[in-house]
Structures are given as C-alpha cells and as structure tokens.
Design a protein around this motif. Sequence first.
Motif, PDB file in Angstrom:
ATOM      1  N   UNK A  54       0.490  -1.116   0.063  1.00 22.74           N
ATOM      2  CA  UNK A  54       0.308   0.127  -0.432  1.00 22.74           C
ATOM      3  C   UNK A  54       0.778   0.906  -0.308  1.00 22.74           C
ATOM      4  N   UNK A  55       2.150   0.987   0.871  1.00 22.67           N
ATOM      5  CA  UNK A  55       3.088   2.906   1.153  1.00 22.67           C
ATOM      6  C   UNK A  55       3.874   2.626  -0.416  1.00 22.67           C
ATOM      7  N   UNK A  56       4.158   1.467  -1.240  1.00 20.68           N
ATOM      8  CA  UNK A  56       5.002   1.490  -2.034  1.00 20.68           C
ATOM      9  C   UNK A  56       3.843   2.396  -3.643  1.00 20.68           C
ATOM     10  N   UNK A  57       2.577   2.783  -3.170  1.00 19.86           N
ATOM     11  CA  UNK A  57       2.144   3.114  -4.655  1.00 19.86           C
ATOM     12  C   UNK A  57       2.813   4.589  -4.327  1.00 19.86           C
ATOM     13  N   UNK A  58       3.275   5.290  -5.470  1.00 22.70           N
ATOM     14  CA  UNK A  58       3.987   7.076  -6.087  1.00 22.70           C
ATOM     15  C   UNK A  58       3.004   7.939  -5.786  1.00 22.70           C
ATOM     16  N   UNK A 167       6.922  -6.337   0.090  1.00 21.88           N
ATOM     17  CA  UNK A 167       7.612  -5.752  -1.397  1.00 21.88           C
ATOM     18  C   UNK A 167       6.815  -4.844  -2.481  1.00 21.88           C
ATOM     19  N   UNK A 168       6.945  -3.898  -3.898  1.00 22.42           N
ATOM     20  CA  UNK A 168       6.171  -2.946  -4.306  1.00 22.42           C
ATOM     21  C   UNK A 168       4.754  -4.072  -5.062  1.00 22.42           C
ATOM     22  N   UNK A 169       4.046  -2.928  -4.282  1.00 20.87           N
ATOM     23  CA  UNK A 169       2.405  -3.300  -5.396  1.00 20.87           C
ATOM     24  C   UNK A 169       3.291  -3.731  -7.192  1.00 20.87           C
ATOM     25  N   UNK A 170       3.587  -4.562  -7.222  1.00 19.88           N
ATOM     26  CA  UNK A 170       3.361  -5.247  -8.695  1.00 19.88           C
ATOM     27  C   UNK A 170       2.806  -6.742  -9.218  1.00 19.88           C
ATOM     28  N   UNK A 171       2.958  -6.888  -9.842  1.00 22.01           N
ATOM     29  CA  UNK A 171       2.137  -8.316 -10.765  1.00 22.01           C
ATOM     30  C   UNK A 171       3.024  -9.404  -9.775  1.00 22.01           C
ATOM     31  N   UNK A 175      -0.089 -11.668  -6.959  1.00 20.46           N
ATOM     32  CA  UNK A 175       0.620 -13.153  -7.088  1.00 20.46           C
ATOM     33  C   UNK A 175       0.495 -13.730  -5.619  1.00 20.46           C
ATOM     34  N   UNK A 176       1.299 -13.007  -4.822  1.00 20.48           N
ATOM     35  CA  UNK A 176       1.375 -13.606  -3.032  1.00 20.48           C
ATOM     36  C   UNK A 176      -0.028 -13.324  -2.756  1.00 20.48           C
ATOM     37  N   UNK A 387      -2.502  -2.519 -12.336  1.00 21.45           N
ATOM     38  CA  UNK A 387      -1.375  -2.599 -12.210  1.00 21.45           C
ATOM     39  C   UNK A 387      -0.318  -2.495 -13.555  1.00 21.45           C
ATOM     40  N   UNK A 388      -1.178  -3.370 -14.224  1.00 25.69           N
ATOM     41  CA  UNK A 388      -0.749  -4.088 -15.118  1.00 25.69           C
ATOM     42  C   UNK A 388      -0.633  -2.637 -16.071  1.00 25.69           C
ATOM     43  N   UNK A 389      -1.428  -1.224 -16.510  1.00 22.37           N
ATOM     44  CA  UNK A 389      -1.976  -0.185 -16.936  1.00 22.37           C
ATOM     45  C   UNK A 389      -0.511   0.205 -16.719  1.00 22.37           C
ATOM     46  N   UNK A 390      -0.012   0.745 -18.239  1.00 19.67           N
ATOM     47  CA  UNK A 390       1.341   1.655 -18.378  1.00 19.67           C
ATOM     48  C   UNK A 390       1.371   3.227 -17.349  1.00 19.67           C
TER      49      UNK A 390
END
Length: 622
Positions: A54-58, A167-171, A175-176, A387-390
């Motif tokens: 949550x906190x990793x979102x810029x 970790x950062x929010x990513x794909x 999955x985790x 998160x897949x959005x460019x």
Amino acid sequence: MSNTLNKGSIPKKLIPIKNRPLDCLPADQAAVAALMQAAVNVENFTIPLYLASLSSIQGTHAISGAGIKGRLWPGMVTTVRQSGVALSPNQDAYNTIFSVFVQEMLHLQLAANLATVLGVTPKFFKGTVLENADKGWSCYGADKTVIPHIIDLTDTSSFATTIVNLGALNSSQIRLFLAIEQSHDAALGDINPSALENYFPAVPFANWTKDDTEKTLPLFGTIGWMYYCLMQYLTMEYHDGASLWSKMFNADYLDQQRDLFNDTSSSHPRSEYPMMPTRITASDPDLALIQAIDVVHGIVNQGEGGVENILKAFRLIVRSRIDPQISLSDIVTLKEEVTDNRVERQYQPDHCAMKKDYPYEPGNVDARAHGDMLDHWDRFNRLSEVVADSSFMNFAQWFAGGNVWTGADLQAPDYMPDPAFPNLPTPDEVATALNQLNSPAYQQLLTQLVAGAINGINDTLTKTWTQSAQPFPMQAMRASGDRMSLYWAVFGAAPDLSSASLPAPGSEDDTHACQGLSIVNPGNNCAAISSFHTCSSSNSCKGQGGCGYPIPTGSNNDFIAPSDNTCAMKGGCAAPISAWQTYGSGGNMPVVNIDNGEAIVPSVSIAFNQGDSVYGTAWDAY
C-alpha cells in the motif's frame, strides 16, 4: 504413502464427532488454543505485507496546519470517487489495498475475540511463530516461501516461484496476495498431488498432546481448512454429551473482548457492520457458539471463501439443539458450494454508518464501501489489471526512472509561503532532506523506526486484550503507515523486518532521545539513540520525550510538555519532531521530572504561544 485421493476435500455431508473419551479433553483444549493462536498469526501476518505494498504506491497527499497551505507530503491516501470521473490506476490500487488492509484488522480483532472467550489469551507477534531469534519477523524474506500455518508455496503449481516477502505493489506481489486469499477448492486443486500428504490434517490431530502449541501444528493447506478444523473441534461432543465449546467457553470473559468496528461512542456513533457480530455477546453457550460460527463465516466470506456451506451446516446443527422446530439427523447434507466472490450483504459494512463514524475521512469510507462488496481474492485479481496499466507507478519504478525529490513535487498549485511563519522549511528544503536521507547511513535507522512502530502496535494489542483500561491503538496504526510510506519515499524499497530488533532502553536518567533532542549531544539534530520513540500513543516511552501535541492537563490553561510524555493514547509519536510543526494555540507547560516511571511535582512552568515551533519549545522544556 497414504491415500490422498480425497484428502483436503470438504465433505458433502457433515458428520459431527461424538462420544469422544473425556480423557482426551486436555489435548483437545490444547488443539483449540493452538488453532486460535494460529488464526491470530495468519491475520497478523498479512498486515505488514499489505501495508508495505500500500505504501509503495507512488504519490503525495495534502497536509494541513498553520502556515502550510498547499504543502504536499510523500505517500498516497485514499481518493473519493467522483461521478463520471475514473480513478487513476494509482488511486484505484491504493483504494483497493486499503480496503483489504482495514478488513484484515477486523479479522485480527475477530480471531482475538474468539480466542478470548475460550480462555485463550491471544499473542500478537511476540512469542509466536512469526518472531525469529532476532526479534524480527520470521515469515518475510527473499528466501521465504511459507504462508504461516498454511502452505509452502513450492508445493503448488501456480505459485512455486512466489516469494513471501514485503515488496512493492507489482504483478509478482499480487500473485502472493492471490495465493494467500484464494478459495479452498482453488487452492486445493493447485497443490501438487505428491505434496498433499503434508497438508489437510484430520480432526482430532494425530499424536497431539496437551503440551503441543501453535508451533507444532501441521500445515493446513488453506485458511479455510484451518477454520474447518477449528469448527470440528469446537462442536466435538464427549461421552457426557457436552461439546468442547461448552467446556471451554466462559461468559466471564465476554467483557475482555475489544471492538473497534461495532462499539459505539460519541465519536463513533454507528456500528460499521450492523448485521455481523464482531464480538461474542451471548452468555448461553449454544447461542454464543452460533455467534462464533457467524464470526468465522464472516472472516472466510470476506476473505478466502469455499467453506461457507460447511459452516452453515455447523450452525444448523447447533440451532437444532435450541430450536425444537428444527429436526435433524446426525448427518447434514451440504448444498453445492458456490463461490461468486461477492461478499454476503450481512458481512458488508454499512456505507451510511461509516460516513457518520468517519466524517473527516471520506476517501477511506469510499474505498471501503466500494471494495468490501467483493472478497479479497477478487479485489486482488482485479488489481492485476490495474498495475499492468502503463501509467501505474510504484516508488521502486519512480526511483528506477532516475527521479529525485524536488520542491515542485511537494507543493500544490495553491501553495503560497506564509509570512507569519518565516522559519518553516520550504518545499525545496524538505526535498533536499528527503534526498539526503537516501543513504546507507540512514537505512538501518529508518528500518528500525518502521519495525518499532509495528512492534509497538503488537505490544499495545497484547495489552488491549489483557488490560481493561488499554484502548485500541488507533493512533499507532496510523503512525505505522506514515513511517512505512516515508521509507518507500526515501529508498524506493521495502524495509527488511527480519532482523530489525530495537535496542533496549537504558536505565540511567536523561539518556534517552527526546525525538531528536539529546542532553548528551545537544547540538545534534538527531540524538544518540538508546531507545526509539515508537510508542505511537501507547506511552511505552513515558519520560523519554513526548509527541509535542498540546495535550491539556485538565487544569487551567496547562498543557503537557513535549519532553515529558506523561499522557497516553492522546497523541502520536513522530521521531524527530517535524521542523514545521507549530502550536495552534498558546498556554503553559508545567515541566516535570520523571523517575522510575513516576511523575514528580513540577518545579517550573514555561509559556508557549500560537505559532511557536514545537521543536524549539521542546528544547526549552528539555
């Protein structure tokens, strides 16, 4: 090798366990105690995990206060949806994870309350399987693959390469989250057949003794199976016809439960979940067991799913004991399980109630009202596309793009320096400070501050469920998010909580840092730290320096001096005091000495005025 043909399958018919020998009672009680602690562990495990992503979102958010109109601070907050206006991918992602994060706190409360009425004192992190020898978190790391109590992901087909780490929010991180939140049937189907014998224990547990604890529990395979095992134990009947629930449930413990969500007060006038029990209120054992089943049903319906019908069958059996109009045989046939990912209405929060409870947090209310209609798995599955959005960006990607903080990043279009506050740092100066913190010299310090804030929450939660006067650490929850956000904004990475143990406070007088103030090194901006100010309103650092909030003492126009911290649960710790924190009013500060944790009659009183620097006033008091 054992026969695993039907291992892990929820039965189509519920056959209660009856005529259990009474000499098995001590071992069975130990199994329930272990299961309840495991439930608390599983819910607690997810909170730092979701908080980190949550906190990793810029992004940034507006801050308010005297002299800082138009100022921004690193880290996103929730966003209210506007009719006809789509949220940006970053806003959508933040709202989604925030809604799950809050609901995990609800689940942690529910599990702790259920443990309490069974005479099991819930432990939060310390002394559990979540804590390693370094007093850090054992469950996170670059080499970790086990979801505590549930499964080693290397035994699955879809998640064999997934790492259990902050970790950062990513794909990859989503999955985790999907592995944690998937429904029972989906998770069962994903386990390699050769590994099935390691999961889905039968009740009663084989070779279980009265001396076993949650640290010796088998792995359950899914969160749903863990709760299924719990219900089998609680409804188990002995030779005397009494259930294990009736032997463990104690109505004297009802008042030891805590409720952040449905208890009402002048500042929280409405129940957020009016159709869902968030604590056990019935003193009759059978009625209380029905409430307990509904509590567990709420957890799995909001989260994982796939065992709802077996829970409804347990509920029906208990109801048949108190309602003569319900006639049942010993075997209850289950309906076909339907998993549509939509949370049942009774387990959704009431939007209007939350607006009454949190009138100053419209974004938080909006995020929960929209998100909580779907279970956690569906929310995360939809988040995969977001998160897949460019245009989506986390702080790791932002730093990887060569970005550094500038003054322009920290000011809104309406920013205008206030001449009444000439000593406040400018946006450029704050940006410079953030960039300078991005150094290995500060990494351990900021890691320890994050770890300390989270550990402070867990310490306070333990006290909350054991001490009637200890309120829920809401301020601490907020402070931990602020510190995690700052870490991401400085380093573009998650802190390593696996070995972030904190130094113990010293015993000598005047050796502790007062949020950046040091009697030993008075010229330093940051003191030689012998204990970290991570109490976040729990007052665990009493006498070591307070938050600087102007907290009334209750007499005249006197306020607690920021060097004393004699209050509790009335402020929030921020180490060090912000250079732009000023007082919104004036008054007097009786400065006290504190020895052995007890306040001594003040010998001097200092005055402060509206607009004065909290940091400067803290120095005067210190």
